[in-house]
Design a protein around this motif. Structure first.
Motif, PDB file in Angstrom:
ATOM      1  N   ASN A 175       0.848  -1.192   0.000  1.00  0.00           N
ATOM      2  CA  ASN A 175       0.000   0.000   0.000  1.00  0.00           C
ATOM      3  C   ASN A 175       0.887   1.247   0.000  1.00  0.00           C
ATOM      4  O   ASN A 175       2.125   1.138  -0.020  1.00  0.00           O
ATOM      5  CB  ASN A 175      -0.979  -0.041   1.180  1.00  0.00           C
TER       6      ASN A 175
ATOM      7  N   ILE B   9       3.546  -4.238   3.099  1.00  0.00           N
ATOM      8  CA  ILE B   9       3.034  -5.414   2.395  1.00  0.00           C
ATOM      9  C   ILE B   9       1.651  -5.703   2.968  1.00  0.00           C
ATOM     10  O   ILE B   9       1.510  -5.897   4.173  1.00  0.00           O
ATOM     11  CB  ILE B   9       3.989  -6.607   2.593  1.00  0.00           C
TER      12      ILE B   9
ATOM     13  N   GLY C 299      -1.986  -7.749   2.655  1.00  0.00           N
ATOM     14  CA  GLY C 299      -2.776  -8.842   2.061  1.00  0.00           C
ATOM     15  C   GLY C 299      -2.177 -10.213   2.331  1.00  0.00           C
ATOM     16  O   GLY C 299      -2.560 -11.201   1.710  1.00  0.00           O
ATOM     17  N   THR C 300      -1.229 -10.272   3.282  1.00  0.00           N
ATOM     18  CA  THR C 300      -0.521 -11.533   3.555  1.00  0.00           C
ATOM     19  C   THR C 300      -1.453 -12.596   4.133  1.00  0.00           C
ATOM     20  O   THR C 300      -1.536 -13.713   3.616  1.00  0.00           O
ATOM     21  CB  THR C 300       0.621 -11.267   4.567  1.00  0.00           C
ATOM     22  N   VAL C 301      -2.118 -12.253   5.244  1.00  0.00           N
ATOM     23  CA  VAL C 301      -2.974 -13.242   5.925  1.00  0.00           C
ATOM     24  C   VAL C 301      -4.367 -13.142   5.318  1.00  0.00           C
ATOM     25  O   VAL C 301      -5.138 -12.256   5.644  1.00  0.00           O
ATOM     26  CB  VAL C 301      -3.009 -12.988   7.445  1.00  0.00           C
TER      27      VAL C 301
ATOM     28  N   HIS D 131      -1.867  -3.292  14.762  1.00  0.00           N
ATOM     29  CA  HIS D 131      -2.969  -3.612  13.835  1.00  0.00           C
ATOM     30  C   HIS D 131      -3.193  -5.117  13.734  1.00  0.00           C
ATOM     31  O   HIS D 131      -4.332  -5.574  13.795  1.00  0.00           O
ATOM     32  CB  HIS D 131      -2.656  -2.996  12.470  1.00  0.00           C
TER      33      HIS D 131
ATOM     34  N   ARG E 131      -6.585  -9.750  14.503  1.00  0.00           N
ATOM     35  CA  ARG E 131      -6.630 -11.215  14.585  1.00  0.00           C
ATOM     36  C   ARG E 131      -7.743 -11.701  15.514  1.00  0.00           C
ATOM     37  O   ARG E 131      -8.472 -12.621  15.188  1.00  0.00           O
ATOM     38  CB  ARG E 131      -5.267 -11.747  15.031  1.00  0.00           C
TER      39      ARG E 131
ATOM     40  N   ARG F  66      -9.425  -9.997   1.878  1.00  0.00           N
ATOM     41  CA  ARG F  66      -9.094  -8.586   1.628  1.00  0.00           C
ATOM     42  C   ARG F  66      -8.432  -8.470   0.260  1.00  0.00           C
ATOM     43  O   ARG F  66      -7.542  -9.255  -0.071  1.00  0.00           O
ATOM     44  CB  ARG F  66      -8.148  -8.055   2.722  1.00  0.00           C
TER      45      ARG F  66
ATOM     46  N   PHE G 275     -10.443  -0.092   0.375  1.00  0.00           N
ATOM     47  CA  PHE G 275     -10.371  -1.338   1.142  1.00  0.00           C
ATOM     48  C   PHE G 275     -11.559  -2.211   0.763  1.00  0.00           C
ATOM     49  O   PHE G 275     -12.710  -1.799   0.909  1.00  0.00           O
ATOM     50  CB  PHE G 275     -10.386  -1.012   2.642  1.00  0.00           C
TER      51      PHE G 275
ATOM     52  N   PHE H 220     -16.447  -8.827   8.286  1.00  0.00           N
ATOM     53  CA  PHE H 220     -15.910  -7.481   8.501  1.00  0.00           C
ATOM     54  C   PHE H 220     -16.272  -6.873   9.856  1.00  0.00           C
ATOM     55  O   PHE H 220     -15.410  -6.321  10.548  1.00  0.00           O
ATOM     56  CB  PHE H 220     -16.412  -6.561   7.374  1.00  0.00           C
TER      57      PHE H 220
ATOM     58  N   GLN I 123     -13.802  -4.908  12.487  1.00  0.00           N
ATOM     59  CA  GLN I 123     -13.812  -3.438  12.519  1.00  0.00           C
ATOM     60  C   GLN I 123     -14.175  -2.928  13.917  1.00  0.00           C
ATOM     61  O   GLN I 123     -13.663  -1.890  14.351  1.00  0.00           O
ATOM     62  CB  GLN I 123     -14.770  -2.892  11.464  1.00  0.00           C
TER      63      GLN I 123
HETATM   64  C1  HEM Z   1      -5.917   1.978   5.489  1.00  0.00           C
HETATM   65  C2  HEM Z   1      -6.276   1.045   6.358  1.00  0.00           C
HETATM   66  C3  HEM Z   1      -5.537  -0.243   6.545  1.00  0.00           C
HETATM   67  C4  HEM Z   1      -4.226  -0.541   6.295  1.00  0.00           C
HETATM   68  C5  HEM Z   1      -3.147   0.383   5.748  1.00  0.00           C
HETATM   69  C6  HEM Z   1      -4.036  -1.925   6.648  1.00  0.00           C
HETATM   70  C7  HEM Z   1      -2.847  -2.619   6.514  1.00  0.00           C
HETATM   71  C8  HEM Z   1      -2.642  -3.935   6.909  1.00  0.00           C
HETATM   72  C9  HEM Z   1      -1.397  -4.631   6.838  1.00  0.00           C
HETATM   73  C10 HEM Z   1      -0.102  -4.041   6.309  1.00  0.00           C
HETATM   74  C11 HEM Z   1      -1.576  -5.870   7.364  1.00  0.00           C
HETATM   75  C12 HEM Z   1      -0.507  -6.957   7.578  1.00  0.00           C
HETATM   76  C13 HEM Z   1      -0.296  -7.863   6.426  1.00  0.00           C
HETATM   77  C14 HEM Z   1      -1.498  -8.678   6.057  1.00  0.00           C
HETATM   78  O1  HEM Z   1      -1.820  -9.707   6.657  1.00  0.00           O
HETATM   79  O2  HEM Z   1      -2.176  -8.227   5.123  1.00  0.00           O
HETATM   80  C15 HEM Z   1      -2.971  -5.978   7.718  1.00  0.00           C
HETATM   81  C16 HEM Z   1      -3.563  -7.097   8.238  1.00  0.00           C
HETATM   82  C17 HEM Z   1      -4.902  -7.235   8.456  1.00  0.00           C
HETATM   83  N1  HEM Z   1      -5.849  -6.247   8.351  1.00  0.00           N
HETATM   84 FE1  HEM Z   1      -5.527  -4.333   7.816  1.00  0.00          FE
HETATM   85  N2  HEM Z   1      -5.219  -2.440   7.094  1.00  0.00           N
HETATM   86  C18 HEM Z   1      -6.166  -1.443   7.047  1.00  0.00           C
HETATM   87  C19 HEM Z   1      -7.492  -1.554   7.405  1.00  0.00           C
HETATM   88  C20 HEM Z   1      -8.105  -2.712   7.803  1.00  0.00           C
HETATM   89  C21 HEM Z   1      -9.521  -2.836   8.071  1.00  0.00           C
HETATM   90  C22 HEM Z   1     -10.530  -1.717   7.941  1.00  0.00           C
HETATM   91  C23 HEM Z   1      -9.740  -4.135   8.403  1.00  0.00           C
HETATM   92  C24 HEM Z   1     -11.033  -4.823   8.745  1.00  0.00           C
HETATM   93  C25 HEM Z   1     -11.997  -4.281   9.444  1.00  0.00           C
HETATM   94  C26 HEM Z   1      -8.461  -4.816   8.362  1.00  0.00           C
HETATM   95  C27 HEM Z   1      -8.280  -6.154   8.633  1.00  0.00           C
HETATM   96  C28 HEM Z   1      -7.067  -6.799   8.627  1.00  0.00           C
HETATM   97  C29 HEM Z   1      -6.916  -8.222   8.922  1.00  0.00           C
HETATM   98  C30 HEM Z   1      -8.030  -9.207   9.242  1.00  0.00           C
HETATM   99  C31 HEM Z   1      -5.548  -8.494   8.828  1.00  0.00           C
HETATM  100  C32 HEM Z   1      -4.868  -9.845   9.068  1.00  0.00           C
HETATM  101  C33 HEM Z   1      -4.608  -9.982  10.533  1.00  0.00           C
HETATM  102  C34 HEM Z   1      -3.979 -11.324  10.880  1.00  0.00           C
HETATM  103  O3  HEM Z   1      -2.746 -11.435  10.824  1.00  0.00           O
HETATM  104  O4  HEM Z   1      -4.739 -12.233  11.221  1.00  0.00           O
HETATM  105  N3  HEM Z   1      -7.494  -3.915   8.003  1.00  0.00           N
HETATM  106  N4  HEM Z   1      -3.595  -4.781   7.440  1.00  0.00           N
END
Ligand code: HEM
Length: 404
Positions: free
Chosen positions: A205, A210, A212-214, A301, A306, A316, A351, A362, A366
């Motif tokens: 992003n 990075i 979208g990993t998990v 985050h 998680r 995602r 997103f 979701f 959230q």
């Molecule tokens: C601009 C806003 C956001 C950014 C920049 C962001 C960025 C990231 C990044 C870098 C990761 C770690 C890599 C990965 O697993 O993809 C992550 C994980 C995750 N994000 Fe976000 N995210 C944002 C918003 C959100 C929102 C709104 C949600 C849901 C309500 C969300 C749900 C998740 C989930 C479920 C994970 C995986 C967690 C795990 O390891 O189990 N994210 N996000």
């Protein structure tokens, strides 16, 4: 030293062979590049294309509002023609009334995915056909929603590896739709171009992370239960939560590397969890560091996202956006902002989260992030919409037919 005749001859032969090999390489590189434009994604199938498709470089999302007079039969006709347009365009052919069929000849993995808002479902099949989750999301404390980016009756999600292809398809579909609906919002996003990175690389992003990993993978046994709706008119479909989330790139600039990594719980450099070595290592949320705190902060985050569930129940599939700052050219001249503070970006994430049920996917995540997530300091949701993504259709059918 002068080369003897024989040696010079051999050298020349080697050089020619080398050049010939070089030409071959150039030709095959060129052929590989051209394959990007010619590539197609099948339109027909159990599920609509564009959900599990390896994300294309460019995507445009258009939300429409149905006109008052657009009734059940008008919606059926609209969906039939949109389906016909989409099946032609995605195959690299012009739409029926295409005035620029030349632009359709480069499909570049074009997909067209239709989504329904509650009003469309209601007009076709009444209140009882509404999935329980097809309504605006509950309000969250972090939301700063702007009405102009919210909701919609019909979503056109158009994506391809070529921006001209997307623009052309968008125009064709909008020309088809305009007698039945008006434009509500249009948002465009991007990822890396195809070929810039190895395919399958997780996207970054605009914070540089990075992202979208998990994610559930289509080959996982539990993928269908997590992502596809099991029964009713939506069987084989899914839900889409679409959030426009602004990212404060200036604020993020002021954060050092350890600060960034702590906010996420992962290293920005390689996406590995703070307890691991590689992007796909399982994070250890229990590991304790030298100061007695967890290595992955509880407020990070990934720790907050998680929750108790080991794996996320949403797919995602986000896109970056980086739009013009309206009025930026005049702001300095008017002396409204000191030079260092002048707004220079309107950027963030479109997103996208797909899941079988929004209230199980979701919403609970959230809610947790709304209570506590260090990342909230630099991210602000400014738009929100929920759509039903109906199942795909077979040749001769149309998207949404199960609703009628
Ligand atoms: C601009 C806003 C956001 C950014 C920049 C962001 C960025 C990231 C990044 C870098 C990761 C770690 C890599 C990965 O697993 O993809 C992550 C994980 C995750 N994000 Fe976000 N995210 C944002 C918003 C959100 C929102 C709104 C949600 C849901 C309500 C969300 C749900 C998740 C989930 C479920 C994970 C995986 C967690 C795990 O390891 O189990 N994210 N996000």
């Amino acid at each position: 030293m002068l080369l003897g005749g024989a040696a010079a001859g051999a050298g020349f032969a080697a050089l020619t062979a080398c050049t010939a090999r070089g030409d071959d390489q150039d030709a095959s590189a060129e052929a590989a590049l051209l394959a990007v434009g010619a590539d197609t994604v099948p339109f027909h199938g159990t599920h609509q294309a564009g959900v599990t498709t390896d994300p294309q470089a460019f995507a445009t999302f258009i939300a429409l509002t149905l006109r008052d007079e657009t009734d059940r039969e008008a919606i059926r006709r609209l969906l039939q023609v949109l389906t016909d347009d989409a099946s032609r365009l995605t195959a690299g052919r012009g739409a029926l009334a295409d005035t620029e069929p030349e632009l359709a000849a480069t499909p570049a993995r074009l997909t067209v995915t239709l989504g329904f808002g509650p009003e469309l479902v209601r007009r076709v099949a009444g209140e009882s056909a509404l999935p329980s989750w097809l309504r605006p999301l509950p309000a969250f404390g972090i939301d700063r929603l702007e009405e102009k980016w919210n909701d919609g009756d019909l979503l056109l999600h158009i994506a391809a590896d070529d921006q001209v292809t997307v623009a052309h398809a968008a125009r064709m579909l909008l020309k088809t739709a305009r007698s039945a609906a008006t434009l509500r919002w249009r948002q465009s996003g991007f990822r890396r171009s195809r070929g810039s990175e190895k395919s399958g690389t997780t996207m970054r992003n605009l914070f540089g992370q990075i992202d979208g990993t998990v994610n559930p993978r289509p080959e996982d046994d539990d993928f269908p239960a997590r992502v596809w709706v099991a029964d009713g008119w939506m069987a084989g479909g899914t839900s889409l939560v679409f959030r426009r989330i602004r990212m404060d790139l200036d604020g993020w600039d002021r954060l050092d590397t350890p600060g960034r990594d702590q906010a996420m719980g992962r290293r920005q450099s390689d996406g590995a969890p703070l307890t691991g070595e590689g992007e796909f290592d399982e994070p250890d949320f229990e590991a304790i560091g030298p100061h007695g705190f967890t290595v992955i902060p509880d407020f990070s985050h990934i720790a907050r996202a998680r929750g108790d569930d080991e794996r996320p129940t949403m797919l995602r599939r986000s896109y970056n956006y980086d739009d013009d700052v309206v009025g930026a050219a005049n702001a300095g001249a008017a002396g409204e902002a000191a030079a260092g503070d002048a707004e220079i970006s309107d950027a963030g994430l479109l997103f996208l989260a797909y899941q079988a049920d929004v209230d199980e996917g979701f919403v609970p995540v959230q809610r947790r992030l709304d209570e506590l997530d260090l990342l909230n300091q630099w991210t602000t949701p400014v738009g929100s919409a929920v759509f039903a993504i109906p199942p795909g259709c077979a040749e001769g059918g149309f998207i949404g037919e199960t609703l009628f």
